[in-house]
Scaffold this active site. Structure first.
Site, PDB file in Angstrom:
ATOM      1  N   GLU A  79       0.718  -1.238   0.063  1.00  0.00           N
ATOM      2  CA  GLU A  79       0.001   0.087  -0.142  1.00  0.00           C
ATOM      3  C   GLU A  79       0.877   1.288  -0.095  1.00  0.00           C
ATOM      4  O   GLU A  79       0.482   2.262   0.638  1.00  0.00           O
ATOM      5  CB  GLU A  79      -0.879  -0.123   1.055  1.00  0.00           C
ATOM      6  CG  GLU A  79      -1.797  -0.991   1.215  1.00  0.00           C
ATOM      7  CD  GLU A  79      -2.757  -1.168   2.426  1.00  0.00           C
ATOM      8  OE1 GLU A  79      -4.016  -1.433   2.343  1.00  0.00           O
ATOM      9  OE2 GLU A  79      -2.306  -0.730   3.664  1.00  0.00           O
TER      10      GLU A  79
HETATM   11  C1  NGO Z   1      -4.143  -4.659   4.762  1.00  0.00           C
HETATM   12  C2  NGO Z   1      -3.107  -3.571   5.218  1.00  0.00           C
HETATM   13  C3  NGO Z   1      -3.048  -3.294   6.466  1.00  0.00           C
HETATM   14  C4  NGO Z   1      -4.135  -3.267   7.332  1.00  0.00           C
HETATM   15  C5  NGO Z   1      -4.942  -4.735   6.976  1.00  0.00           C
HETATM   16  C6  NGO Z   1      -6.148  -4.674   7.812  1.00  0.00           C
HETATM   17  C7  NGO Z   1      -2.186  -5.314   4.454  1.00  0.00           C
HETATM   18  C8  NGO Z   1      -0.898  -6.312   3.816  1.00  0.00           C
HETATM   19  N1  NGO Z   1      -1.793  -3.865   4.409  1.00  0.00           N
HETATM   20  O1  NGO Z   1      -3.343  -6.056   4.735  1.00  0.00           O
HETATM   21  O2  NGO Z   1      -2.365  -2.137   6.776  1.00  0.00           O
HETATM   22  O3  NGO Z   1      -3.868  -3.284   8.751  1.00  0.00           O
HETATM   23  O4  NGO Z   1      -5.231  -4.956   5.639  1.00  0.00           O
HETATM   24  O5  NGO Z   1      -7.052  -6.099   7.465  1.00  0.00           O
END
Ligand code: NGO
Length: 531
Positions: free
Chosen positions: A342
């Site tokens: 992300e």
């Molecule tokens: C995503 C995000 C995290 C969140 C999570 C919540 C990943 C790999 N990045 O998973 O920052 O906390 O969802 O479910």
């Protein structure tokens, strides 16, 4: 391996699952004080062993005040661990000894098994005179001990003297894992969990033969590990958490102690420092890490994808180099996890430029890189471990990496994320990847889940637990139980044992153990929990 040829082995497994189902029927129609048939406990182990052969005559071994734990040299620590498990409830002395004399014994023997059992496999034999666990390594013995634990009555988990008899059903288990990597992840960044809380979770996951704990140590909302060369990361960047609570961090001494505690339970810790996104806590701690030289405020919300290290500043790489060097020195395991997910405010060319400088830093420290599968955009070495967290059953980045020779760790968010709600009424958790009831967590095959990713390219599975909504151990446990054992079984047990009816029966049988251990589990309506 069992001495049976492969087709016979398969038959034993089938017969065993059938027996488990039969045992379940008998049990659920029984009155509350009815003792289930002894052999049923042998068929209730989670994760399901490769083969279980209950003694046809229904014999049993009974622990007595004279029972000893007889160990080979090299098995002493596992022996002490077992003694610590059994002493409180039994009140017996259970001395750990290498003396070969005496009658009633639990023996832990090293090295006397078929090498095909591998480092984590074991055999467990029980007859009237004793219990014998054999394995090639302490890891294998430890796994055998976890199975033995489940063969004893649930009251064995009591931390004060409880009523016996302490019987173990006679028979034989031959067992080894399907996948090398069976992980759990705990996000200690969104909410901080104390060393004691992390140890409690380590104890819980070790019951199900999980061998890796991934700690998400830094995110926008908090930096949780002391870095001596950049002290404000912890003291300032660690001073809050989601919702504005006090946060916290582990000193390096506390962290080493956690790593050692996990190692005693045959669990390797993988530390994660997420980058270049998910870095607000670091950016808030040191103004010079920001492109504009201005430190943002600490963040206590739950948005993702808004922060980035400054790709074109040299200090960024000094910072990352220092952090990784200190982290590597705290890490006996082979992986450092660099996050990489992300990075929405980092352009793709910048993302690639960043990791082209950072990936070799980890490698130069003698560590392999693990990262969320987004990291594949930067084409890491084939020794790197991408962790798939998507919600679809195909992903081009992952397929291409597998074609190049990378192995993959599977954490599909709509199956294995323990922070997803069970259903719309679950008071904790998130739901962006959907609801995950127990049958959903259990109902997928890691060996054939992702298109273009054959079983041979799957290193294993991990169940991540993100903590945006979780603040205390009770919350961790409510989300992890009963789904963590489901993911653990997918990682350990041969696919030939996969059987929802058998699993839900065995899961129900775990509940009294969790109650003894004070684990606040979710009473899924899919399971016929004992009254
Ligand atoms: C995503 C995000 C995290 C969140 C999570 C919540 C990943 C790999 N990045 O998973 O920052 O906390 O969802 O479910």
């Amino acid at each position: 391996m069992s001495r049976l040829p492969a087709p016979r082995r398969a038959l034993v497994v089938l017969a065993v699952s059938a027996l488990a189902v039969l045992g379940a029927g008998a049990q659920s129609s029984a009155s509350p004080d009815h003792h289930p048939p002894k052999e049923s406990r042998m068929n209730q182990v989670i994760p399901a062993p490769v083969s279980v052969t209950p003694d046809r005559h229904g014999g049993e071994f009974r622990l007595t005040p004279d029972t000893v734990i007889r160990v080979d040299r090299g098995a002493k620590r596992v022996g002490e661990y077992l003694a610590d498990l059994l002493r409180p409830a039994t009140g017996y002395r259970l001395p750990v000894t290498d003396d070969r004399h005496g009658d009633s014994a639990i023996s832990l023997d090293l090295g006397k098994v078929d090498p095909r059992l591998g480092d984590e496999g074991y055999t467990l034999d029980v007859d009237r005179r004793g219990v014998e666990i054999k394995a090639r390594t302490a890891k294998g013995l430890f796994n055998g001990v976890q199975s033995l634990r489940q063969l004893l009555p649930a009251r064995i988990e009591s931390r004060s003297v409880a009523r016996g008899p302490w019987t173990v059903p006679a028979g034989r288990i031959v067992d080894q894992p399907r996948f090398a990597h069976r992980g759990a992840m705990l996000d200690v960044a969104r909410h901080f969990f104390s060393p004691e809380e992390v140890k409690r979770y380590i104890d819980q996951i070790s019951m199900y033969k999980i061998n890796t704990l991934h700690l998400h140590l830094a995110d926008d909302q908090g930096w949780r590990i002391e870095i001596k060369s950049w002290p404000r990361l912890a003291t300032y960047g660690g001073s809050t958490e989601v919702g504005g609570g006090p946060g916290g961090y582990y000193t390096q001494e506390q962290y080493r102690d956690l790593v050692a505690y996990a190692a005693e339970r045959q669990i390797t810790v993988i530390p994660e420092i997420d980058m270049p996104g998910h870095t607000n806590a670091a950016l808030a701690s040191y103004a010079e890490l920001n492109c504009d030289g201005v430190a943002p405020p600490l963040y206590t919300g739950t948005e993702v994808g808004f922060s980035s290290l400054c790709i074109d500043k040299e200090i960024t790489y000094r910072f990352v180099g220092d952090v990784l060097r200190e982290l590597a020195a705290l890490t006996p395991g082979e992986y450092l996890h660099l996050g990489g997910d992300e990075a929405h405010v980092t352009t793709e060319p910048d993302y690639i430029k960043f990791f082209q400088r950072v990936l070799p830093m980890a490698e130069d420290l003698g560590k392999k890189v693990a990262g969320w599968h987004d990291l594949l955009k930067a084409s890491p070495l084939t020794s790197a471990l991408p962790q798939y967290w998507g919600t679809t059953d195909s992903n081009q980045l992952v397929t291409d990496a597998v074609a190049r020779g990378n192995k993959v760790l599977l954490s599909p968010a709509n199956k294995s994320y323990l922070d997803m709600k069970y259903d719309e009424n679950t008071p904790l958790g998130l739901s962006w990847a959907g609801y995950i009831e127990v049958d959903t967590a259990y109902g997928w095959d890691p060996g054939s889940y992702l298109q273009g990713v054959p079983e041979s390219a799957v290193l294993g599975v991990e169940a991540p637990l993100w903590s945006e909504t979780l603040e205390i151990s009770d919350h961790i446990e409510f989300m992890a139980f009963p789904r963590l054992p489901a993911i653990a079984e997918l990682g350990w047990s041969p696919w030939s044992t996969h059987d929802w009816e058998s699993f839900r029966t065995r899961l129900a049988a775990q509940a009294p153990r969790w109650t003894e251990l004070g684990i606040d589990f979710y009473r899924s309506p899919q399971i016929d929990w004992p009254a």
